[in-house]
Design an enzyme around this catalytic site. Sequence first.
Site, PDB file in Angstrom:
ATOM      1  N   LYS A 140      37.901  40.466  32.940  1.00  0.00           N
ATOM      2  CA  LYS A 140      37.866  41.055  34.276  1.00  0.00           C
ATOM      3  C   LYS A 140      37.178  42.413  34.199  1.00  0.00           C
ATOM      4  O   LYS A 140      37.571  43.277  33.414  1.00  0.00           O
ATOM      5  CB  LYS A 140      39.292  41.207  34.806  1.00  0.00           C
ATOM      6  CG  LYS A 140      39.364  41.893  36.166  1.00  0.00           C
ATOM      7  CD  LYS A 140      40.772  41.853  36.733  1.00  0.00           C
ATOM      8  CE  LYS A 140      40.879  42.666  38.003  1.00  0.00           C
ATOM      9  NZ  LYS A 140      42.225  42.623  38.580  1.00  0.00           N
TER      10      LYS A 140
ATOM     11  N   LYS B  92      35.885  37.253  36.150  1.00  0.00           N
ATOM     12  CA  LYS B  92      35.961  37.886  37.469  1.00  0.00           C
ATOM     13  C   LYS B  92      35.236  39.217  37.441  1.00  0.00           C
ATOM     14  O   LYS B  92      35.490  39.990  36.522  1.00  0.00           O
ATOM     15  CB  LYS B  92      37.435  38.082  37.819  1.00  0.00           C
ATOM     16  CG  LYS B  92      37.661  38.788  39.128  1.00  0.00           C
ATOM     17  CD  LYS B  92      39.115  39.082  39.316  1.00  0.00           C
ATOM     18  CE  LYS B  92      39.229  39.956  40.552  1.00  0.00           C
ATOM     19  NZ  LYS B  92      40.453  40.643  40.651  1.00  0.00           N
TER      20      LYS B  92
ATOM     21  N   CYS C 137      50.494  41.514  38.870  1.00  0.00           N
ATOM     22  CA  CYS C 137      49.979  42.864  38.631  1.00  0.00           C
ATOM     23  C   CYS C 137      50.846  43.833  39.414  1.00  0.00           C
ATOM     24  O   CYS C 137      51.712  43.410  40.182  1.00  0.00           O
ATOM     25  CB  CYS C 137      48.518  42.983  39.068  1.00  0.00           C
ATOM     26  SG  CYS C 137      47.658  44.351  38.239  1.00  0.00           S
TER      27      CYS C 137
ATOM     28  N   ARG D 157      40.775  45.577  48.272  1.00  0.00           N
ATOM     29  CA  ARG D 157      41.720  46.698  48.261  1.00  0.00           C
ATOM     30  C   ARG D 157      42.089  47.122  49.678  1.00  0.00           C
ATOM     31  O   ARG D 157      43.162  47.696  49.888  1.00  0.00           O
ATOM     32  CB  ARG D 157      41.158  47.843  47.421  1.00  0.00           C
ATOM     33  CG  ARG D 157      41.096  47.406  45.945  1.00  0.00           C
ATOM     34  CD  ARG D 157      40.518  48.458  45.034  1.00  0.00           C
ATOM     35  NE  ARG D 157      40.300  47.908  43.690  1.00  0.00           N
ATOM     36  CZ  ARG D 157      39.608  48.507  42.729  1.00  0.00           C
ATOM     37  NH1 ARG D 157      39.072  49.710  42.964  1.00  0.00           N
ATOM     38  NH2 ARG D 157      39.458  47.944  41.552  1.00  0.00           N
TER      39      ARG D 157
ATOM     40  N   CYS E  57      47.584  49.682  37.990  1.00  0.00           N
ATOM     41  CA  CYS E  57      48.093  48.350  37.656  1.00  0.00           C
ATOM     42  C   CYS E  57      49.295  48.350  36.718  1.00  0.00           C
ATOM     43  O   CYS E  57      49.541  47.358  36.020  1.00  0.00           O
ATOM     44  CB  CYS E  57      46.953  47.507  37.089  1.00  0.00           C
ATOM     45  SG  CYS E  57      45.591  47.274  38.267  1.00  0.00           S
TER      46      CYS E  57
ATOM     47  N   SER F 124      36.198  39.394  46.742  1.00  0.00           N
ATOM     48  CA  SER F 124      36.101  39.856  48.126  1.00  0.00           C
ATOM     49  C   SER F 124      34.713  40.372  48.506  1.00  0.00           C
ATOM     50  O   SER F 124      34.206  40.067  49.578  1.00  0.00           O
ATOM     51  CB  SER F 124      37.149  40.944  48.357  1.00  0.00           C
ATOM     52  OG  SER F 124      36.971  42.009  47.436  1.00  0.00           O
TER      53      SER F 124
ATOM     54  N   CYS G  36      49.350  46.850  41.007  1.00  0.00           N
ATOM     55  CA  CYS G  36      48.596  47.803  41.847  1.00  0.00           C
ATOM     56  C   CYS G  36      48.970  47.721  43.326  1.00  0.00           C
ATOM     57  O   CYS G  36      48.875  48.716  44.041  1.00  0.00           O
ATOM     58  CB  CYS G  36      47.095  47.625  41.646  1.00  0.00           C
ATOM     59  SG  CYS G  36      46.539  45.922  41.673  1.00  0.00           S
TER      60      CYS G  36
HETATM   61  C1  PBG Z   1      44.827  43.008  41.188  1.00  0.00           C
HETATM   62  C2  PBG Z   1      43.664  42.229  41.685  1.00  0.00           C
HETATM   63  C3  PBG Z   1      42.452  42.680  42.250  1.00  0.00           C
HETATM   64  C4  PBG Z   1      41.743  41.531  42.627  1.00  0.00           C
HETATM   65  C5  PBG Z   1      42.520  40.442  42.259  1.00  0.00           C
HETATM   66  N1  PBG Z   1      43.693  40.896  41.657  1.00  0.00           N
HETATM   67  C6  PBG Z   1      41.975  44.041  42.555  1.00  0.00           C
HETATM   68  C7  PBG Z   1      41.665  44.993  41.516  1.00  0.00           C
HETATM   69  O1  PBG Z   1      41.682  44.712  40.318  1.00  0.00           O
HETATM   70  O2  PBG Z   1      41.388  46.124  41.921  1.00  0.00           O
HETATM   71  C8  PBG Z   1      40.403  41.529  43.299  1.00  0.00           C
HETATM   72  C9  PBG Z   1      40.087  40.302  44.090  1.00  0.00           C
HETATM   73  C10 PBG Z   1      38.952  40.421  45.039  1.00  0.00           C
HETATM   74  O3  PBG Z   1      38.185  41.416  45.069  1.00  0.00           O
HETATM   75  O4  PBG Z   1      38.784  39.465  45.800  1.00  0.00           O
HETATM   76  N2  PBG Z   1      44.664  43.630  39.974  1.00  0.00           N
HETATM   77 ZN    ZN Z   2      46.139  45.409  39.479  1.00  0.00          ZN
END
Ligand code: PBG
Ligand code: ZN
Length: 323
Positions: free
Chosen positions: A194, A247, A117, A204, A127, A273, A119
């Site tokens: 997702k 997710k 990704c 983040r 992203c 997280s 981001c």
């Molecule tokens: C990147 C990504 C994210 C997570 C995994 N890959 C963050 C998002 O989409 O903002 C989140 C993982 C987590 O919260 O443990 N796109």
């Molecule tokens: Zn991302």
Amino acid sequence: MFSRFRRRRINPVLRDLLQETHLSVNDLIYPLFARSGSGIKTEVSSMPGVFQMSIDEIVKECSTLKTLGIYSVILFGIPDTKDSVGSDAMCEHGIIAQTIRAIKSAHPEMFVVTDLCFCEYTDHGHCGVLDPVLETVDNDITLDNLAKQALIHAKAGADMIAPSGMMDGMMGAIRRGLDEGGFVNLPIMSYSTKFASAYYGPFRDVAESSPSFGDRRSYQMNPANREEAIAESVADEREGADILMVKPALAYLDIIRDVKNHTHLPLAVYNVSGEYAMLKAAAKAGVIDYERVMMETMIAFKRAGADIIITYHAKEVAEVLQK
Ligand code: PBG
Ligand code: ZN
């Protein structure tokens, strides 16, 4: 008297014989956050036990993981410099490319998955590449860049690519890019379903990847949508994904079961997280039996239909399983 269910629960050995769902250390993938420097291991306050680590520390951490029986990791990068396109992610000297090479040379048996990704690498924190008119990510330019990023990871020695950006056609574009680059045997685990979730908050902080404006709702899914959740994973199965994903996990157990029932690929779930941070906070407040709640959560993912669990609890779970 009726004792149809209870007579099977009295003897502990019989209880084990009749257990329907099982959890093994082989089900787990452990997330790691790489940054430059040496000897750096910085804990993040919202996620006790989770660290930003320099590459040398990550290599050491892999030794610990092996002693626990954990052989799979997923990598996230915190680059030194960010720009509008996320150049560090497309450079063979970028943080992730370096980390992959270091792990694979010290621990060739480690299975290294990479989160794909932009981001963490863009200065705006979205992203992909921004469309100035729409003020959101430009889908098709980002697809080209994702294919480039995938090739960088592949050439550095990644064992599996996990695209997480929720762009349309992402699976197909990355598969084509890998095949044309000669990596026909490199599997793709797609973050296929997702959601735009508030449960990503602590991540983040760790990954330093909060969007500088707006949110991710123009590319990640609405948490209210079940039919669309299934359709997203079905589309990625059709585009050639090897493993699908739901997710977050805990608030989406119904979606895990739905995706499992409507597809025929192995299914991963991401115990994110915020889910991890909640258990840690509750444990700290002394209101739950942390270890038992953690194990019950893991078995719930398996029961819902997960084959693989990506979790910050992986080391703690492995320790419990070893007892
Ligand atoms: C990147 C990504 C994210 C997570 C995994 N890959 C963050 C998002 O989409 O903002 C989140 C993982 C987590 O919260 O443990 N796109
Ligand atoms: Zn991302």
